[in-house]
Design a protein around this motif. Structure first.
Motif, short mmCIF file in Angstrom:
data_model
loop_
_atom_site.label_atom_id
_atom_site.label_comp_id
_atom_site.label_asym_id
_atom_site.label_seq_id
_atom_site.Cartn_x
_atom_site.Cartn_y
_atom_site.Cartn_z
N ASN A 170 3.60 7.36 -15.25
CA ASN A 170 4.96 6.85 -15.05
C ASN A 170 5.29 6.74 -13.57
O ASN A 170 5.96 7.58 -13.01
CB ASN A 170 6.01 7.72 -15.75
CG ASN A 170 5.80 9.18 -15.43
OD1 ASN A 170 4.80 9.55 -14.79
ND2 ASN A 170 6.75 10.00 -15.84
N PRO A 171 4.77 5.70 -12.91
CA PRO A 171 4.96 5.56 -11.48
C PRO A 171 6.41 5.20 -11.14
O PRO A 171 7.13 4.65 -11.96
CB PRO A 171 4.04 4.42 -11.10
CG PRO A 171 3.92 3.62 -12.33
CD PRO A 171 4.04 4.58 -13.48
N VAL A 172 6.78 5.49 -9.90
CA VAL A 172 8.11 5.13 -9.42
C VAL A 172 8.03 3.74 -8.81
O VAL A 172 7.32 3.52 -7.84
CB VAL A 172 8.58 6.12 -8.33
CG1 VAL A 172 9.98 5.78 -7.88
CG2 VAL A 172 8.46 7.53 -8.83
N PRO A 173 8.72 2.73 -9.42
CA PRO A 173 8.62 1.39 -8.86
C PRO A 173 9.35 1.29 -7.52
O PRO A 173 10.37 1.93 -7.33
CB PRO A 173 9.28 0.50 -9.92
CG PRO A 173 10.14 1.41 -10.69
CD PRO A 173 9.61 2.79 -10.57
N SER A 174 8.85 0.43 -6.61
CA SER A 174 9.52 0.27 -5.32
C SER A 174 10.43 -0.94 -5.36
O SER A 174 10.37 -1.76 -6.26
CB SER A 174 8.49 0.13 -4.22
OG SER A 174 7.86 -1.11 -4.32
N LYS A 175 11.28 -1.09 -4.32
CA LYS A 175 12.33 -2.12 -4.33
C LYS A 175 11.76 -3.53 -4.24
O LYS A 175 12.15 -4.43 -4.95
CB LYS A 175 13.27 -1.89 -3.15
CG LYS A 175 14.15 -0.68 -3.34
CD LYS A 175 14.91 -0.42 -2.04
CE LYS A 175 15.53 0.95 -2.08
NZ LYS A 175 16.00 1.37 -0.76
N SER A 214 0.86 14.10 -2.46
CA SER A 214 1.52 13.30 -1.42
C SER A 214 0.73 13.30 -0.11
O SER A 214 0.84 12.37 0.68
CB SER A 214 2.92 13.83 -1.18
OG SER A 214 2.85 15.15 -0.71
N TYR A 215 -0.07 14.35 0.12
CA TYR A 215 -0.86 14.40 1.36
C TYR A 215 -1.92 13.30 1.38
O TYR A 215 -2.20 12.71 2.41
CB TYR A 215 -1.53 15.77 1.53
CG TYR A 215 -0.54 16.85 1.88
CD1 TYR A 215 0.10 16.85 3.12
CD2 TYR A 215 -0.22 17.85 0.98
CE1 TYR A 215 1.02 17.82 3.44
CE2 TYR A 215 0.70 18.84 1.30
CZ TYR A 215 1.32 18.81 2.54
OH TYR A 215 2.23 19.77 2.86
N LEU A 216 -2.51 13.04 0.21
CA LEU A 216 -3.52 11.98 0.13
C LEU A 216 -2.88 10.62 0.47
O LEU A 216 -3.46 9.82 1.22
CB LEU A 216 -4.12 11.93 -1.29
CG LEU A 216 -5.15 10.83 -1.52
CD1 LEU A 216 -6.39 11.04 -0.65
CD2 LEU A 216 -5.56 10.78 -2.98
N GLY A 217 -1.68 10.38 -0.07
CA GLY A 217 -0.96 9.14 0.23
C GLY A 217 -0.67 9.01 1.71
O GLY A 217 -0.84 7.93 2.30
N LEU A 218 -0.27 10.12 2.31
CA LEU A 218 0.04 10.12 3.74
C LEU A 218 -1.21 9.81 4.57
O LEU A 218 -1.17 9.01 5.51
CB LEU A 218 0.61 11.50 4.13
CG LEU A 218 1.22 11.60 5.52
CD1 LEU A 218 2.48 10.74 5.60
CD2 LEU A 218 1.56 13.05 5.84
N LEU A 274 0.84 -1.20 0.00
CA LEU A 274 0.00 0.00 0.00
C LEU A 274 0.87 1.25 0.00
O LEU A 274 0.59 2.21 -0.73
CB LEU A 274 -0.93 0.02 1.22
CG LEU A 274 -1.90 1.19 1.20
CD1 LEU A 274 -3.15 0.85 0.39
CD2 LEU A 274 -2.32 1.61 2.60
N ALA A 275 1.96 1.23 0.78
CA ALA A 275 2.86 2.38 0.82
C ALA A 275 3.48 2.60 -0.57
O ALA A 275 3.64 3.73 -1.02
CB ALA A 275 3.94 2.16 1.87
N GLY A 276 3.82 1.50 -1.25
CA GLY A 276 4.38 1.59 -2.60
C GLY A 276 3.39 2.22 -3.57
O GLY A 276 3.77 3.02 -4.44
N ILE A 277 2.13 1.87 -3.43
CA ILE A 277 1.10 2.43 -4.31
C ILE A 277 0.93 3.93 -4.03
O ILE A 277 0.87 4.75 -4.95
CB ILE A 277 -0.25 1.69 -4.11
CG1 ILE A 277 -0.13 0.25 -4.59
CG2 ILE A 277 -1.37 2.39 -4.87
CD1 ILE A 277 -1.28 -0.64 -4.15
N THR A 278 0.85 4.28 -2.74
CA THR A 278 0.59 5.69 -2.40
C THR A 278 1.77 6.59 -2.78
O THR A 278 1.58 7.79 -2.95
CB THR A 278 0.28 5.85 -0.89
OG1 THR A 278 1.35 5.28 -0.15
CG2 THR A 278 -1.02 5.19 -0.52
N ARG A 279 2.98 6.01 -2.92
CA ARG A 279 4.14 6.81 -3.34
C ARG A 279 3.97 7.35 -4.76
O ARG A 279 4.64 8.29 -5.16
CB ARG A 279 5.41 5.98 -3.23
CG ARG A 279 6.26 6.37 -2.03
CD ARG A 279 7.52 5.57 -1.95
NE ARG A 279 7.46 4.72 -0.77
CZ ARG A 279 7.60 3.41 -0.77
NH1 ARG A 279 7.79 2.77 -1.89
NH2 ARG A 279 7.53 2.72 0.33
#
Lengths: 135, 117
Positions: free
Chosen positions: A123-128, A43-47, A33-38
């Motif tokens: 173009n999302p930022v992929p997580s590790k 960014s406030y909505l993700g937080l 979920l944190a990866g998706i919200t990034r």
């Protein structure tokens, strides 16, 4: 241990167990979920979503646990503590109802994630750790 | 003691059903999600939600079944109690799978249309 002591002890143990189940579900899901919200534009909505996620799992589980009524069929307190098997039955009902409420909460979060995925940038930022099989 | 054995058998059958459904669907579901979501964290989220949902449905059905039969109860009484518990487990599985299928169908429809734009 008499039945009244059993009632008190089992009530709080089952309550703690239900909270532990909800927190275990949160521990298993919070990283994806944190990866998706990034990837959100805002960014406030993700937080907000990340902070509400544990609350949105623990509260339904707790609501399921608390929704079980010991006074069903006009039983008074004396009748409730007279029957040990009735107390065990109610404990089982509490766990079962909490699981069902948690299941409904998961559906609600699934819909929220769906909406967030539909509105994310292209173009999302992929997580590790992303995309690993949960097995 | 027999009641406990009945409960353990019900729980094991429920977990076996969970594993069977997971083993049958997980690979294709992962492929579908990879294709549609195009975000590895999104795939992981929905796969994990599927697994947790199956486990919660199995637990809700199995734990919700009360085994309070008398010690001298005949064998078939235990069988019927396990069968009654399995009925609940199957109903919860059905409800969960139905809901999840609707969710994934909407996901595919919405994100598929978005990728085509």
């Amino acid at each position: 241990m008499n039945n009244e002591q059993f009632l008190i002890l089992s009530y709080f143990i089952v309550g703690a167990l239900v909270m532990a189940i909800a927190l275990a579900v949160h521990a298993y899901l919070h990283r994806p979920l944190a990866g998706i919200t990034r990837t959100f534009r805002n960014s406030y909505l993700g937080l907000i979503l990340r902070r509400l996620f544990p609350v949105g799992l623990v509260l339904p589980a707790l609501a399921g646990f608390l929704s079980v009524n010991y006074h069903a069929c006009d039983r008074n307190y004396a009748k409730i503590i007279a029957d040990r098997s009735y107390l065990v039955e109610k404990n089982q009902e509490q766990i079962s109802t909490a699981c069902l409420f948690l299941l409904m909460a998961l559906f609600a979060w699934g819909v929220i994630v769906l909406i967030s995925l539909a509105t994310r940038p292209d173009n999302p930022v992929p997580s590790k750790n992303a995309g690993q099989d949960p097995q | 003691m027999h009641n406990l054995m009945g409960f353990v058998i019900l729980l094991l059958i429920s977990l076996g059903l969970t594993y069977a459904i997971w083993a049958a669907v997980s690979k294709s579901l992962q492929g579908l999600l990879n294709q549609v979501v195009k975000l590895p964290d999104g795939t992981a989220f929905y796969l994990r939600t599927f697994l947790i949902g199956l486990l919660l449905a199995a637990a809700a059905g199995a734990v919700g079944t009360v085994f309070n039969l008398k010690a001298d109860a005949p064998f078939m009484e235990y069988v019927w109690r396990v069968a009654s518990g399995l009925e609940s487990v199957c109903q919860y599985f059905f409800g969960f799978l139905l809901g999840y299928l609707v969710l994934i169908t909407v996901l595919v429809a919405v994100l598929g249309a978005r990728h085509e734009q």
